[in-house]
Design an enzyme around this catalytic site. Structure first.
Site, PDB file in Angstrom:
ATOM      1  N   HIS A  24      12.190 -43.510  43.607  1.00  0.00           N
ATOM      2  CA  HIS A  24      12.122 -44.110  42.269  1.00  0.00           C
ATOM      3  C   HIS A  24      12.340 -43.059  41.188  1.00  0.00           C
ATOM      4  O   HIS A  24      13.107 -43.275  40.238  1.00  0.00           O
ATOM      5  CB  HIS A  24      10.763 -44.783  42.076  1.00  0.00           C
ATOM      6  N   GLU A  25      11.680 -41.915  41.327  1.00  0.00           N
ATOM      7  CA  GLU A  25      11.837 -40.857  40.327  1.00  0.00           C
ATOM      8  C   GLU A  25      13.248 -40.282  40.352  1.00  0.00           C
ATOM      9  O   GLU A  25      13.794 -39.940  39.304  1.00  0.00           O
ATOM     10  CB  GLU A  25      10.795 -39.759  40.556  1.00  0.00           C
ATOM     11  N   HIS A  72      15.505 -42.230  38.204  1.00  0.00           N
ATOM     12  CA  HIS A  72      15.547 -41.838  36.791  1.00  0.00           C
ATOM     13  C   HIS A  72      16.513 -40.669  36.576  1.00  0.00           C
ATOM     14  O   HIS A  72      17.219 -40.615  35.554  1.00  0.00           O
ATOM     15  CB  HIS A  72      14.156 -41.449  36.311  1.00  0.00           C
ATOM     16  N   HIS A 121      19.783 -40.662  34.193  1.00  0.00           N
ATOM     17  CA  HIS A 121      20.072 -39.608  33.212  1.00  0.00           C
ATOM     18  C   HIS A 121      21.459 -39.029  33.435  1.00  0.00           C
ATOM     19  O   HIS A 121      22.220 -38.808  32.487  1.00  0.00           O
ATOM     20  CB  HIS A 121      19.015 -38.503  33.327  1.00  0.00           C
TER      21      HIS A 121
END
Length: 239
Positions: free
Chosen positions: A100-101, A104, A108
């Site tokens: 999940h991280e 991100h 980006h």
């Protein structure tokens, strides 16, 4: 006699109860699947590194941080920070959170618009969150609720406006988090970091985490509506 705020009881209290349930749900779900090791044997850090390289991202670092569920991606330093229970863990929960991280980080890297908007308004929302309630309180002290002073009424309206900016941040956060979770589930399956029958378990972890963001947005919206109903217009004679 005690004053009972009906708007709080009708609007805010149910969302706070929902938020408490969401926190319980994410902790219990994470705890359950943190005890289930993935059969491929990857740690959270190894899975994150594999996904980053598979996405063609080589300028994002991976860092171990203390705490539980303190995992996050820092876009300013391009650093993925994984907590104690994720970094070295081979559990299904750990891989779900790590992926999940990384989602991100991929957002980006690709310039995902909702993430860019959220990052752009973070300084504004931090100021807005700190100033909104003090301004409303000062406005009440200056008689803004009763409509006795233009200055007091102005302070209350400014406080509500700033609180609204913080609510916008919560709403923009929803598509960012949902998209990162969808990316995580798709990547975990396609990269064979998790086996097919393990994917639904990782999805449950991320779905429980997503519920906390929904609860936060609902609470913020309910609080804003309460402020508008209480202070959105003068109770005294308009001039």
């Amino acid at each position: 006699m005690f004053y009972i705020d009906p708007y709080y009881l009708i609007l805010v209290l149910p969302t706070l109860i929902f938020a408490m349930y969401a926190q319980y749900k994410v902790k219990s779900t994470y705890q359950r699947y943190s005890q289930v090791p993935c059969r491929m044997g990857y740690t959270g850090a190894q899975a994150a590194d594999t996904i980053l390289r598979g996405a063609g991202i080589f300028d994002v670092g991976i860092e171990h941080v203390v705490g539980q569920l303190s995992d996050h991606y820092d876009p300013r330093k391009k650093m993925l920070r994984l907590s104690d229970s994720v970094f070295d863990s081979t559990s299904i929960a750990a891989l779900g959170v790590a992926a999940h991280e990384v989602g991100h980080a991929i957002q980006h890297h690709e310039g995902y618009l909702p993430l860019k908007l959220r990052n752009a308004i973070i300084p504004v929302t931090q100021i807005a969150s700190n100033l909104s309630m003090p301004l409303i309180f000062l406005g009440i002290l200056f008689g803004g609720v009763r409509g006795n002073t233009d200055f007091g009424y102005f302070l209350i309206q400014m406080g509500i406006l700033l609180f609204g900016a913080a609510v916008v941040f919560q709403l923009i956060t929803l598509p960012v988090e949902f998209n990162a979770s969808r990316r995580a589930i798709a990547i975990l399956g396609s990269s064979n970091l998790l086996l097919e029958d393990e994917i639904p378990q990782a999805r449950r972890v991320l779905s429980a985490a997503a519920m906390t963001y929904v609860a936060a947005a609902a609470t913020a919206l309910a609080s804003l509506l309460r402020l508008l109903l209480l202070f959105g217009r003068r109770n005294g004679n308009d001039r």
